[in-house]
Design a protein around this motif. Structure first.
Motif, PDB file in Angstrom:
ATOM      1  N   UNK A 158       0.835  -1.212   0.000  1.00  0.00           N
ATOM      2  CA  UNK A 158       0.000   0.000   0.000  1.00  0.00           C
ATOM      3  C   UNK A 158       0.866   1.258   0.000  1.00  0.00           C
ATOM      4  N   UNK A 159       1.891   1.303   0.873  1.00  0.00           N
ATOM      5  CA  UNK A 159       2.715   2.520   0.905  1.00  0.00           C
ATOM      6  C   UNK A 159       3.653   2.581  -0.302  1.00  0.00           C
ATOM      7  N   UNK A 160       4.020   1.432  -0.849  1.00  0.00           N
ATOM      8  CA  UNK A 160       4.851   1.431  -2.051  1.00  0.00           C
ATOM      9  C   UNK A 160       4.095   2.044  -3.227  1.00  0.00           C
ATOM     10  N   UNK A 161       2.893   1.535  -3.485  1.00  0.00           N
ATOM     11  CA  UNK A 161       2.083   2.041  -4.596  1.00  0.00           C
ATOM     12  C   UNK A 161       1.665   3.489  -4.346  1.00  0.00           C
ATOM     13  N   UNK A 162       1.260   3.790  -3.126  1.00  0.00           N
ATOM     14  CA  UNK A 162       0.791   5.132  -2.824  1.00  0.00           C
ATOM     15  C   UNK A 162       1.883   6.178  -2.922  1.00  0.00           C
ATOM     16  N   UNK A 163       3.014   5.918  -2.275  1.00  0.00           N
ATOM     17  CA  UNK A 163       4.094   6.913  -2.241  1.00  0.00           C
ATOM     18  C   UNK A 163       4.702   7.146  -3.617  1.00  0.00           C
ATOM     19  N   UNK A 164       4.830   6.083  -4.407  1.00  0.00           N
ATOM     20  CA  UNK A 164       5.471   6.232  -5.730  1.00  0.00           C
ATOM     21  C   UNK A 164       4.512   6.811  -6.766  1.00  0.00           C
ATOM     22  N   UNK A 165       3.290   6.285  -6.840  1.00  0.00           N
ATOM     23  CA  UNK A 165       2.328   6.777  -7.821  1.00  0.00           C
ATOM     24  C   UNK A 165       1.785   8.145  -7.437  1.00  0.00           C
ATOM     25  N   UNK A 166       1.800   8.461  -6.145  1.00  0.00           N
ATOM     26  CA  UNK A 166       1.334   9.765  -5.704  1.00  0.00           C
ATOM     27  C   UNK A 166       2.171  10.903  -6.257  1.00  0.00           C
ATOM     28  N   UNK A 197      -4.717  11.780 -13.219  1.00  0.00           N
ATOM     29  CA  UNK A 197      -3.948  10.548 -13.454  1.00  0.00           C
ATOM     30  C   UNK A 197      -3.634   9.870 -12.128  1.00  0.00           C
ATOM     31  N   UNK A 198      -3.278  10.663 -11.130  1.00  0.00           N
ATOM     32  CA  UNK A 198      -2.980  10.099  -9.816  1.00  0.00           C
ATOM     33  C   UNK A 198      -4.212   9.445  -9.196  1.00  0.00           C
ATOM     34  N   UNK A 199      -5.359  10.102  -9.299  1.00  0.00           N
ATOM     35  CA  UNK A 199      -6.590   9.549  -8.733  1.00  0.00           C
ATOM     36  C   UNK A 199      -6.965   8.235  -9.446  1.00  0.00           C
ATOM     37  N   UNK A 200      -6.884   8.235 -10.768  1.00  0.00           N
ATOM     38  CA  UNK A 200      -7.182   7.007 -11.531  1.00  0.00           C
ATOM     39  C   UNK A 200      -6.216   5.896 -11.145  1.00  0.00           C
TER      40      UNK A 200
END
Length: 422
Positions: free
Chosen positions: A359-367, A404-407
Motif C-alpha cells: 500500500x505505501x509502495x504504490x501510494x508513495x510512488x504513484x502519488x 492521473x494520480x486519482x485514476x
C-alpha cells in the motif's frame, strides 16, 4: 508546539507561493529555508543534513553527462530516427516515448530517464511543429509509473524492499501488474485529451521523412563513447547496490569520464546544469526536513493509525490513499521513512503487514504524479521544458497530473482489494 506551528506555516506559505506562481519556485523554496534558519527552527548543520546529497549528486552528474553527449548529435539522430519510424505521426511518437520512458524508469533512476528523453522529445516536437508539453507530461507520468513497478525503480521501493525483506520478483508481481494497467489507462487518457491536438504542421512530416539522420552526427567518436557510457550507466544503476555504491557515485563517475574524454568545453557543459532546479530541491529538502524534525510527519502517521483502529483492510486503504496524497506535495522518501517504523510496530502486535508494505509502495510512488512537486522527475523535466521555451506551470501540470494520480489510486485500490481483501 510553537515551533511545530511555525514550521507548518512556513511550509504552507512556501507551498502556496509555489502553487500560485506568484513567486519563482526556487525563490520560494530558498526563502522558506531562510525563514526556518532565521526563526531557529533548524540550524545550519541540521539544514545541510536534511538535503539528500545523493539525489543532488545524481542530478548534477546526469546533467553534466547530458551536457557533454549532446554535442555528439545523439539526441537529434535518435529523434529523427524515431520520428521517421512512425512516419512522423505525433501521437504514435507520444506512445513510443511513453513506453520507452516507463521501461527505462523501471531500471534507471527516473531523473536520469527524463534527462535523456526530454531533449529528444523537444527536438522532435520542433521538427513536427507541435507543442511538446503533452508528450513531456506523458513522459513524467510514465517515469513515475515505471519507477513504481520494480524494487530499484524508485528510492521508497528500495527502502521498503530492504526493511521488509521483499524480493525483486515480489515487486514485479505486486507493483508491476497494476502499473501495466495504469500505463494503458494513461495512454487512453492522453489520447482522449490530446489525440486531436497532436497534429503536425503543414509539410512538417514530409520534411522529416526527407531528413538524413546521419548528417546530425556532429562527432562520431563522441557518439560511440556516449552510447557505451549510457549502457554502463544502466548497468551501474542496476548493480550499484550489490557493489555498495550510491547512485550519485554512478552518475558523477559517468560525468567525470565524459568530461575527461569528451573533448568538449567544460564551462559550456557546466552551463547546461539546471542550477535553479538544484537550489529548489535543496530548499524543498530542508522544508520537509523541518516538518520531520518538529514532529508533523510523525503526527500525521500516528493519526492514520489511530483512525483505522488496526482494521487490516481499512488500514491498507488509508495508507494507500494517505501516502499518495501526501506524496503529491511532500518528498516521498522521508514520508516512507516515517511510515516504516509504524508498520513494523504493527507487525510486532500480530498484524499481517504484507498488504501494508504494498500500500505505501504504490501510494508513495504513484502519488508523485499528483502535482508538479510530487517527484524529482516532475521538477527536472519541467525545468528543461521551461529552459527550451515551453514552461509547464503548476496549474497546467495539476490539470492532467491529479486526475492521473486519482485514476492510478483507484486501479491500485482494486488490485490490493483483489489480492488481500477478498
Amino acid at each position: 508546539m510553537s515551533q511545530m506551528i511555525l514550521a507548518g506555516v512556513i511550509f504552507l506559505v512556501s507551498l502556496a507561493a509555489i502553487m500560485t506562481e506568484k513567486v519563482n519556485r526556487t525563490t520560494a523554496a530558498i526563502s522558506g529555508m531562510v525563514l526556518l534558519l532565521a526563526f531557529r527552527i533548524v540550524n545550519l548543520e541540521q539544514a545541510i543534513s536534511y538535503i539528500d546529497f545523493n539525489t543532488i549528486g545524481v542530478l548534477v552528474g546526469m546533467m553534466l553527462f547530458v551536457g557533454v553527449i549532446r554535442h555528439s548529435g545523439l539526441f537529434e539522430y535518435v529523434s529523427i530516427r524515431a520520428a521517421k519510424s512512425v512516419h512522423g505521426d505525433p501521437w504514435k511518437i507520444l506512445v513510443m516515448f511513453v513506453l520507452l520512458t516507463a521501461v527505462c524508469s523501471a531500471f534507471l533512476d527516473n531523473v536520469t530517464t527524463v534527462l535523456l528523453m526530454g531533449p529528444m522529445t523537444i527536438t522532435i516536437a520542433r521538427l513536427l511543429e507541435v507543442d511538446p508539453v503533452p508528450t513531456l507530461l506523458a513522459q513524467i507520468f510514465a517515469s513515475n509509473i515505471g519507477g513504481t513497478a520494480t524494487m530499484i525503480g524508485d528510492p521508497p521501493n528500495i527502502m521498503i524492499g530492504s526493511e521488509a525483506k521483499l524480493s525483486f520478483v515480489a515487486f514485479l508481481f505486486n507493483d508491476g501488474i497494476p502499473c501495466m494497467f495504469i500505463l494503458i489507462v494513461l495512454l487512453l487518457f492522453m489520447k482522449l485529451i490530446y489525440g486531436r491536438k497532436l497534429v503536425a504542421g503543414d509539410g512538417a512530416v514530409e520534411k522529416i521523412m526527407l531528413l538524413d539522420e546521419r548528417k546530425e552526427i556532429r562527432d562520431p567518436r563522441l557518439m560511440k563513447q556516449s552510447i557505451v557510457m549510457i549502457l554502463l550507466i544502466v548497468a551501474g544503476f542496476v548493480l550499484h547496490d550489490q557493489f555498495r555504491y550510491d547512485t550519485a557515485f554512478v552518475a558523477l563517475t559517468a560525468a567525470a569520464v565524459m568530461l575527461l574524454i569528451g573533448g568538449v568545453d567544460v564551462e559550456e557543459a557546466v552551463s547546461n546544469v539546471e542550477w535553479p532546479t538544484l537550489l529548489f530541491f535543496m530548499g524543498l529538502f530542508v522544508l520537509v526536513g523541518a516538518l520531520e524534525k518538529v514532529g508533523i510527519i510523525e503526527a500525521m502517521a500516528k493519526f492514520i493509525m489511530t483512525v483505522t483502529r488496526g482494521h487490516d483492510i481499512l488500514t491498507m486503504m488509508v495508507l494507500l490513499w494517505a501516502s499518495a496524497l501526501l506524496s503529491s506535495v511532500l518528498d516521498n522518501i522521508p514520508l516512507v521513512a516515517t511510515l516504516i517504523p509504524f508498520i513494523q510496530a504493527m507487525g510486532r502486535q500480530g498484524i499481517d503487514t504484507t498488504p501494508l508494505w504494498w500500500a505505501i509502495s504504490l501510494g508513495a510512488c504513484l502519488g508523485g504524479n499528483g502535482t508538479l512537486l510530487g517527484a524529482s522527475a516532475n521538477v527536472v523535466l519541467s525545468g528543461i521544458a521551461g529552459r527550451h521555451g515551453y514552461p509547464i506551470s503548476f496549474r497546467r501540470y495539476l490539470r492532467d497530473g491529479f486526475p492521473i494520480m486519482i485514476i492510478s489510486m483507484l486501479i491500485a485500490s482494486a488490485w490490493l482489494l483483489l489480492r488481500f481483501g477478498l
